[in-house]
Design an enzyme around this catalytic site. Structure first.
Site, PDB file in Angstrom:
ATOM      1  N   ARG A  77      40.443  24.309  43.813  1.00  0.00           N
ATOM      2  CA  ARG A  77      40.085  25.446  42.964  1.00  0.00           C
ATOM      3  C   ARG A  77      40.705  26.700  43.569  1.00  0.00           C
ATOM      4  O   ARG A  77      40.226  27.225  44.557  1.00  0.00           O
ATOM      5  CB  ARG A  77      38.564  25.558  42.875  1.00  0.00           C
ATOM      6  CG  ARG A  77      38.095  26.853  42.238  1.00  0.00           C
ATOM      7  CD  ARG A  77      36.626  26.830  41.888  1.00  0.00           C
ATOM      8  NE  ARG A  77      35.736  26.512  42.985  1.00  0.00           N
ATOM      9  CZ  ARG A  77      35.326  27.367  43.918  1.00  0.00           C
ATOM     10  NH1 ARG A  77      35.794  28.602  43.928  1.00  0.00           N
ATOM     11  NH2 ARG A  77      34.479  27.000  44.857  1.00  0.00           N
TER      12      ARG A  77
ATOM     13  N   HIS B 294      34.580  30.025  41.722  1.00  0.00           N
ATOM     14  CA  HIS B 294      33.828  28.990  41.002  1.00  0.00           C
ATOM     15  C   HIS B 294      33.576  29.437  39.571  1.00  0.00           C
ATOM     16  O   HIS B 294      33.790  28.685  38.617  1.00  0.00           O
ATOM     17  CB  HIS B 294      32.511  28.713  41.723  1.00  0.00           C
ATOM     18  CG  HIS B 294      31.629  27.747  41.009  1.00  0.00           C
ATOM     19  ND1 HIS B 294      31.897  26.410  40.918  1.00  0.00           N
ATOM     20  CD2 HIS B 294      30.476  27.941  40.319  1.00  0.00           C
ATOM     21  CE1 HIS B 294      30.957  25.808  40.224  1.00  0.00           C
ATOM     22  NE2 HIS B 294      30.092  26.716  39.836  1.00  0.00           N
TER      23      HIS B 294
ATOM     24  N   TYR C 147      33.579  32.524  51.725  1.00  0.00           N
ATOM     25  CA  TYR C 147      33.379  31.209  52.332  1.00  0.00           C
ATOM     26  C   TYR C 147      34.671  30.425  52.561  1.00  0.00           C
ATOM     27  O   TYR C 147      34.622  29.281  52.980  1.00  0.00           O
ATOM     28  CB  TYR C 147      32.410  30.363  51.485  1.00  0.00           C
ATOM     29  CG  TYR C 147      32.772  30.213  50.028  1.00  0.00           C
ATOM     30  CD1 TYR C 147      33.705  29.262  49.603  1.00  0.00           C
ATOM     31  CD2 TYR C 147      32.179  31.023  49.055  1.00  0.00           C
ATOM     32  CE1 TYR C 147      34.033  29.116  48.273  1.00  0.00           C
ATOM     33  CE2 TYR C 147      32.501  30.880  47.714  1.00  0.00           C
ATOM     34  CZ  TYR C 147      33.430  29.922  47.324  1.00  0.00           C
ATOM     35  OH  TYR C 147      33.745  29.785  45.991  1.00  0.00           O
TER      36      TYR C 147
END
Length: 394
Positions: free
Chosen positions: A288, A292, A301
């Site tokens: 990805r 998200h 993160y």
């Protein structure tokens, strides 16, 4: 766009020249099926963990068609992201980086097959011939995100993580009970989900039912490395495709940034399901590249160097490199596709902005197919409430 015959080996009218020997994977990983390297080098065939040989043999026009799909899907997705950033959509779940997994698997579906998506399968939706405006009504909040699943053989978007795998398994069990297995008219089901969903009970329960009843279903996991903010190593201690063995059916890992391998592996698994050989778990190993959803900040993160490393494996860049190497696409072709994508994105934007706001009472319209006294009473109660405001309209 036409596609080759089914099975692990697919054939078109004329193939582009190949540059690597048969039987290699091009990755150094014997468990990752790959037919097109990040550099755009074409691989003749690749062998899966169970010894299945995968290959494709498309015409030049079919190769160009796949590139067109990838570019258009990415551009429409980018336009939706921009619309959300400008306050025109409530939220958007981008597929950036996952185009090859979705286009490859979406084009592998036959007309009679049924797909069950999450909320990110915009590329599969496009390949099923559905107007890309359809999901934007959901994310704009002007409708309930509904369309006729039977018309397009594509179920509605599912927001609840993993729930669609049980829906898909039940549908697949129904195919078996109705005797629609085998032959040219045989049907199969594909259920899409992410790596994070594999930790959900629904997904594992679907694996149990599908395995026990030998249901004609393909579980297509897009492993994009993160379940929102949790990396893969927080979710599993073994590669995801290996989980299938515990439920009694095969699993295979494919390079999810390789549209050719994604097509070949999915077509083979669907053919097996359609002909009574039961489920398969496909782990499309991808990344990805964006957030998200538009409510997420991935910089909290993951590090930039990781993103850049995966950017070098971009699914669109490798197909473009392949077309250039084989002289299948020239500058005018690429410019034409870019212009087409630009115009379709502009048209999508105009249609989104023109969507009328719904009347509040429409939320009650499609709760039950044949109506309900309770819903009727709630509709009347809501109408009285709105009428209590001076000058209100409903």
């Amino acid at each position: 766009m036409a596609r080759g015959d089914g099975g692990a080996t697919t054939r078109g009218k004329r193939a582009a020249p190949r540059t690597q020997k048969r039987g290699t994977t091009g990755t150094g990983d014997p468990n990752l099926v790959q037919l097109l390297t990040p550099e755009g080098e074409r691989i003749d065939s690749a062998t899966g963990p169970d010894g299945t040989e995968y290959r494709v043999d498309f015409t030049d026009e079919e190769y160009r068609g796949l590139y067109r799909d990838l570019v258009l899907v990415r551009k429409l997705d980018a336009e939706a992201t921009a619309l959300q950033r400008q306050g025109e959509l409530g939220i958007w779940a981008s597929l950036l980086g996952q185009e090859a997994a979705q286009v490859g698997s979406g084009r592998a579906l036959r007309t009679q097959d049924m797909a069950f998506p999450t909320y990110r399968e915009h590329g599969v939706l496009y390949c099923r011939g559905i107007d890309p405006i359809m999901p934007l009504g959901l994310f704009r909040g002007v409708d309930q995100g509904g369309w006729d699943p039977n018309e397009f053989k594509f179920n509605m978007y599912t927001i609840v993580i993993g729930a669609q795998t049980l829906h898909a398994t039940g549908y697949a069990m129904g195919i078996t009970m109705d005797g629609r297995i085998g032959g040219d008219e045989g049907e199969a089901v594909i259920a899409y989900f992410g790596d994070g969903a594999t930790s959900q009970g629904d997904v594992n329960e679907a694996f149990v039912w599908a395995g026990v009843f030998n249901s004609p279903i393909v579980f297509f996991c897009q492993n994009n490395q993160y379940a929102i903010s949790e990396p893969l190593e927080r979710q599993t201690r073994v590669p995801l495709y290996q989980r299938a063995a515990g439920f009694g059916f095969p699993g295979v890992r494919v390079d999810g940034n390789d549209v050719l391998a994604s097509y070949a592996v999915t077509r083979h698994a669907l053919d097996n399901a359609r002909n009574g050989q039961g489920p398969t778990l496909i782990e499309a190993y991808t990344y990805r590249m964006g957030a998200h959803t538009t409510t997420d900040d991935p910089t909290r993160y993951r590090i930039a160097s990781e993103v850049e490393a995966w950017r070098a494996k971009d699914p669109l860049a490798r197909v473009k490199a392949f077309l250039e190497k084989q002289q299948i696409g020239d500058e005018s072709f690429f410019a034409e596709i870019d212009e087409q994508a630009k115009q379709e994105a502009l048209h999508l934007r105009e249609r989104v902005l023109a969507m009328p706001d719904p009347q509040p009472s429409t939320i009650f319209d499609h709760v039950y197919a044949h109506g309900s006294p309770l819903v009727d009473a709630e509709r009347e109660q809501a109408a009285r409430y709105l009428e209590s405001f001076e000058g209100s309209a409903h």
